[in-house]
Design a protein around this motif. Sequence first.
Motif, short mmCIF file in Angstrom:
data_model
loop_
_atom_site.label_atom_id
_atom_site.label_comp_id
_atom_site.label_asym_id
_atom_site.label_seq_id
_atom_site.Cartn_x
_atom_site.Cartn_y
_atom_site.Cartn_z
N ARG A 118 0.80 -1.22 0.00
CA ARG A 118 0.00 0.00 0.00
C ARG A 118 0.83 1.28 0.00
O ARG A 118 0.65 2.14 -0.87
CB ARG A 118 -0.96 -0.01 1.21
CG ARG A 118 -1.79 1.25 1.36
CD ARG A 118 -2.77 1.11 2.52
NE ARG A 118 -2.11 1.01 3.80
CZ ARG A 118 -1.83 2.04 4.59
NH1 ARG A 118 -2.13 3.25 4.21
NH2 ARG A 118 -1.24 1.86 5.75
N LEU A 124 2.21 0.72 -4.51
CA LEU A 124 1.07 1.36 -5.18
C LEU A 124 1.12 2.88 -5.06
O LEU A 124 0.93 3.60 -6.04
CB LEU A 124 -0.24 0.83 -4.59
CG LEU A 124 -0.55 -0.65 -4.86
CD1 LEU A 124 -1.79 -1.08 -4.09
CD2 LEU A 124 -0.74 -0.91 -6.34
N SER A 155 -4.65 4.08 -3.95
CA SER A 155 -3.69 3.06 -3.48
C SER A 155 -4.28 2.21 -2.36
O SER A 155 -4.09 0.98 -2.33
CB SER A 155 -2.40 3.72 -3.02
OG SER A 155 -2.63 4.64 -1.97
N LEU A 212 -7.01 -0.24 -3.89
CA LEU A 212 -6.41 -1.37 -4.61
C LEU A 212 -5.77 -2.37 -3.65
O LEU A 212 -5.90 -3.58 -3.82
CB LEU A 212 -5.35 -0.85 -5.60
CG LEU A 212 -5.88 -0.12 -6.83
CD1 LEU A 212 -4.72 0.48 -7.62
CD2 LEU A 212 -6.68 -1.07 -7.71
N SER A 213 -5.09 -1.87 -2.62
CA SER A 213 -4.44 -2.78 -1.67
C SER A 213 -5.46 -3.59 -0.88
O SER A 213 -5.24 -4.78 -0.59
CB SER A 213 -3.53 -2.00 -0.72
OG SER A 213 -4.29 -1.13 0.11
#
Length: 454
Positions: free
Chosen positions: A396, A400, A424, A427-428
């Motif tokens: 994270r 990202l 970010s 997505l993580s």
Amino acid sequence: MSTTSYSLKENSIPKLLLTYAGPAVLGLLINALYNIVDRIFVGQFVGAEGIAAVTLTFPISLFQFGFILLFGSGTGVLISKFLGESRPKKAEKALGTMMAGLLITIVLFTSAGLLFYKPLLHAFGAQGELLELSGEYLQIIIFGFPFAFFIALEFTCRAEGNPRLPAILILISSLINVSLDLVFMKYFQMGIRGAALATVIAQSSNAIFLLRYYLSGKSLIKIKWKNIRIQKNMILPIFSLGLAPFVMDVASSIQNIIANNSLLQSGGTFAVAAMGIIFSVNVIFLMIALGTGDGMQPIVSFNFGAKRPDRSRKTLLYAMILVSLTGFLGLIVLELFPNSIIGIFIDRNENVINIARIGLRIFALSIPFYMVQIVATRYFQALHEKRIATFFAFLRPVMLFVPIIYGLNYMWGLNGIWVSFVVSDGLSALISLVLIRKYSTKKIKTKPLWTASP
């Protein structure tokens, strides 16, 4: 079988999670409160420049806390596992190795900090008045490192089945910090130095009480002088198990450095001050996630050692539900009342207020995502899945966030920086949930995690 062992193996998961995570969350929240109060006093008595100066020193504090996590969290997981396997002597050797490692780290870290804190702050983007203010603050904080590192004993305290003591001690140290903030900054007019001195005294009192608990013989796991040495068969597992939270903290430090530099370029001191306010609010939810993860770990690790993977899975499920609900509640509050929240920290600088209002509303969208990801990291650490936990810790804030912030800052300027946190973190969290489901199905030959009965 001890009472603690029986409870971890047989008591209901919600009750255990409340027992262990409750004090951990409460303690961290109280700890967060006095950090927030620090920022409030700095904002009111020093101004936007003071908040920006403290914000620029935050990566160094994160890096230092990373070593506390490396030793404390790693040793705590190891102690929980040894107790689950009914091997208390091994647990005491792990504690002794941690103490030896902390003593070495204190000498190295404090010496390096005093020698290089100014070049580091300059590299972080501090110049002129910001460099002077942040240097005054950080120098005092570094002098407190010899005591601050022993806060790692909070993790071993929880691991041996005493989650209440760390919470009580954090409450005491928080009251000390807030009281001294008032005395040093309002009555003695010490400015930013007063905030730093109050923090050092409060942290030192916490560490001294923890050391007294272990040295007085009241603890379940004893500190024995013969065990205070670096034992290879202990230090390597401690580092291995503590690597994920250490990497997460160091990666967060890198994330903060990059974000602060981008903010200085796009919005100057006012933007960094706004980030300081946002981080002060955000730390509440960060502590809830960390406390839930830390409280979850002894339950997961013990049952992992006791060959009860079903209970480890259920613990994760309840922890995920808890942080998700908290995150969404926080999101709603921050979206509805940004002005009231920002006004607590600063009320006479419209430039900071306007930047912080927009930033807080955008940043708030990331809260549920990173809370889930933090708990996922702690879960894999507790299961001794070190590679997955370390990957999550680095995913994270660095893998990202770094490319995303540069791209979005170039496209959208200051607002792109706030959006980069949301993208970010989202997505993580998605990657974390996918890997958890895959791991649960593959490694445990029962139902997937999400279909486990309570």
